[in-house]
Design an enzyme around this catalytic site. Structure first.
Site, PDB file in Angstrom:
ATOM      1  N   TRP A 232       0.835  -1.210   0.000  1.00 46.72           N
ATOM      2  CA  TRP A 232       0.000   0.000   0.000  1.00 46.72           C
ATOM      3  C   TRP A 232       0.872   1.263   0.000  1.00 46.72           C
ATOM      4  CZ3 TRP A 232      -0.463   3.995   3.603  1.00 46.72           C
ATOM      5  CH2 TRP A 232      -1.540   4.860   3.391  1.00 46.72           C
ATOM      6  N   GLY A 251      -5.892  -2.358  -1.748  1.00 49.65           N
ATOM      7  CA  GLY A 251      -6.361  -2.635  -0.407  1.00 49.65           C
ATOM      8  C   GLY A 251      -6.747  -1.398   0.377  1.00 49.65           C
ATOM      9  N   ASP A 252      -6.501  -0.228  -0.201  1.00 51.68           N
ATOM     10  CA  ASP A 252      -6.813   1.009   0.507  1.00 51.68           C
ATOM     11  C   ASP A 252      -8.300   1.065   0.891  1.00 51.68           C
ATOM     12  OD1 ASP A 252      -5.947   3.994   1.037  1.00 51.68           O
ATOM     13  OD2 ASP A 252      -7.887   4.064   0.026  1.00 51.68           O
ATOM     14  N   VAL A 253      -8.551   1.371   2.143  1.00 52.62           N
ATOM     15  CA  VAL A 253      -9.924   1.374   2.638  1.00 52.62           C
ATOM     16  C   VAL A 253     -10.790   2.392   1.895  1.00 52.62           C
ATOM     17  CG1 VAL A 253     -11.349   1.893   4.636  1.00 52.62           C
ATOM     18  CG2 VAL A 253      -9.310   0.527   4.902  1.00 52.62           C
ATOM     19  N   LEU A 255     -10.314   3.625  -1.119  1.00 51.44           N
ATOM     20  CA  LEU A 255     -10.508   3.168  -2.492  1.00 51.44           C
ATOM     21  C   LEU A 255     -11.621   2.124  -2.551  1.00 51.44           C
ATOM     22  CD1 LEU A 255      -9.688   2.931  -5.471  1.00 51.44           C
ATOM     23  CD2 LEU A 255      -7.853   1.380  -4.767  1.00 51.44           C
TER      24      LEU A 255
END
Length: 302
Positions: A232, A251-253, A255
């Site tokens: 990330w 995996g960015d929340v 996004l």
DNA sequence: GTCCAGGCAGTGC
DNA sequence: GCACTGCATGGA
């Protein structure tokens, strides 16, 4: 006070208001100040502290040097800095063509018209900001950054406002874990940041070093070899600092939330659908991420 | 008290 | 390679 000005022509599909909006979201960022329709920022150029004001003047961005020398070198540096910060060098029309062709995001070309990918040109700062932000909410992350900057960075003052510069790696490499824990950094965040600071201070890591590497994957590898930099963070840094178009913080929340809001995915485990989406945006993946993040704020402001 | 937030490293298979 | 686990720390 000298007040020398630099005028930068505003390119097509560029919105200073969108820049202002991004820099002035609901968060308390300590590395710039917004007053009225102007951005104030302090930079360190070769050991000299420079305070600038940026605002829109007709068809130009006006950069005024409020503190520091207006030498030719400094003006060239500042011009380059602003171009880089607001990503003004190239046209984003091809990205808009993709958004319109896609349909699902066509509204963005009007709603966020002229928004550029606001960067973090200082690599050390970009990495530290990622480590600070890992797995904690953004408002707390901004608080941690402010404490770090106020404790270790240099500052300047004008008209009652204080302006900060992100601490140099040499300073933070000399800090110890307990000093960072005292300002609410976790043990791990403190270790990571000091470790990265050491890597910069001893020359093992630098922006030039990364830029000189042959390709995207080798840059990513060079980043993730360091403790505290995972997939990330590496992608975020490649996107915001090195401006790699293919930098996607997987995996960015935020996004994932944005993709869910747009009914691209139903839950967080649909990597195939995400890949398929980004495959349609080759060369503009990081821009799509940035615009998706932008879309998250609409609800916050409502 | 519980769940989550712009994850990472370590372990085991 | 991939899934799972422990880790931290504050905010809602």
């Amino acid at each position: 006070m000298n007040n020398e000005r630099i005028l930068i022509p505003i390119p097509a599909l560029f919105s200073f208001d969108e820049c202002l909006w991004f820099l002035n979201r609901n968060y308390d960022d300590c590395l710039h100040v917004i007053k009225g329709n102007a951005i104030f920022k302090t930079l360190e150029i070769g050991g000299e502290v420079i305070l600038i004001r940026i605002r829109e003047k007709a068809a130009f961005l006006e950069v005024t040097i409020l503190q520091g020398r207006a030498s030719a070198e400094n003006k060239a540096y500042l011009t380059d800095y602003v171009f880089e910060w607001f990503d003004m060098r190239h046209s984003i029309q091809p990205f808009y063509d993709l958004l319109i062709a896609d349909g699902r995001f066509a509204y963005m070309t009007e709603a966020y018209k002229g928004l550029r990918l606001i960067g973090i040109s200082n690599l050390f700062e970009a990495i530290c900001w990622c480590i600070i932000g890992q797995q904690i909410n953004l408002s707390f992350a901004y608080k941690l950054k402010r404490r770090l900057v106020e404790r270790f960075g240099i500052e300047t003052e004008q008209d009652g406002d204080v302006y900060h510069v992100f601490p140099a790696a040499e300073i933070l490499s000399a800090a110890n874990v307990d000093e960072l824990k005292a300002i609410q950094f976790s043990q791990k965040k403190a270790e990571y940041i000091i470790g990265i600071a050491n890597a910069f201070a001893n020359g093992a890591l630098s922006k030039k070093f990364l830029l000189d590497l042959p390709d995207f994957d080798s840059r990513k590898k060079a980043l993730t070899d360091h403790k505290g930099i995972g997939i990330w963070t590496a992608n975020y840094v490649l996107m915001k600092c090195l401006r790699e178009p293919g930098g996607i913080p997987h995996g960015d929340v935020g996004l994932l939330n944005a993709l869910s809001n747009h009914d691209i995915i139903k839950d967080r485990g649909e990597a195939g659908k995400i890949q398929a989406l980004f495959d349609q945006y080759q060369g503009w993946e990081s821009y799509l991420v940035f615009y998706l993040w932008r879309s998250l704020a609409v609800k916050d402001l409502a």
